[in-house]
Motif scaffolding. Sequence first.
Motif: not given
Ligand code: SF4
Length: 346
Positions: A252-255, A257-258, A286-288, A291-292
């Motif tokens: 994931c591109p991170t955001c 929430r990461t 995946m960061g979180c 969606n992870g």
């Molecule tokens: Fe943000 Fe989670 Fe999507 Fe990664 S998977 S971009 S951390 S919402």
Amino acid sequence: MGSLLIGGDNPIYIQSMCTTDTGNVAATVGQIRELEDAGCEVARLAVPDEEACNALPKILEQVKIPIVADIHFDYRLALASLRAGVHGLRINPGNIGGEQRVREVVSVARDLQVPIRIGVNGGSLDKKWSDKYGLSAEALVESALEHVAILEKFGFYQTKISVKASDVSLMVDSYRLLSQKVDYPLHLGVTEAGDDFAGLIKSGIGIGSLLLDGIGDTIRVSLTASPVKEVYAAKEILKSLGLRQGLQIVSCPTCGRTKINLIDLAAKVKKALTSFQEFDLKVAVMGCVVNGPQEAREADYGVAGGVGEGLIFAKGKIVKKVHESKLLDELVELIERKEGIDSGNK
Ligand code: SF4
């Protein structure tokens, strides 16, 4: 070409071109071997002079993949390359002098069953065609067809064609037009695409658009960079279109929430799985948990980060929750263990 069947429903093969002086046997063999290790399936060599020609037999006996001799204008170099045992020729028959010379090259190529690629290039298009059509798809295609007609006149049909341009739209339009006119295999490429940033994007769009249309039989990603990078890029294009099996890492591109260092983790996962390149696996980083887990579940393996920790998934199921510092090792260990046993995936 050599042991490869090109065209029709055969696989789309990855091609690159050596940057070494072909006359330097050790350097050229070294680079072809690097390309082979990276997954290159056809290598083209510039053959500008006799020295390069003389090096060909020594090069050919030390490498595995088919070798294409790239010749401009001099039919004697084409003949010498054919006799040296190259598996393909890249030459434009309209540019090598009179009919007798073409006839000679074509008859040797036919006897030896060596295919010829006609390569028309937007940057070096014959003035006759640009005067008539401007720098356009029609001009590139008509120029290519003129060369094709010469080969056909001599009963030669083992032909592959390219109509490369550095302008992506022109390149795509040209191949689309060409594919409506002929049934020969096509070699795709955006020429003079640029460095390994701009060049990758242009090639991805140009080659990718055509492959999605079902056009293209061999591809080359031209980069102002090491040819090994061209091969990795070509492989990635084929994998992303489902045209080639192999390891795919989605991340994931991170955001906001990461909560773990995901960029670092994704890079380390990619590095740690280098030896799994040939495995038909999808690994999600995946960061979180928003969606992870969903993405990680759809992958063969995956991680989804939490706060200072993360979940590890395998084949749709949560395997365990581990501390952030252990995510990489645990994920890689799991893949090695599972895939080591189930090597049927290879
Ligand atoms: Fe943000 Fe989670 Fe999507 Fe990664 S998977 S971009 S951390 S919402």
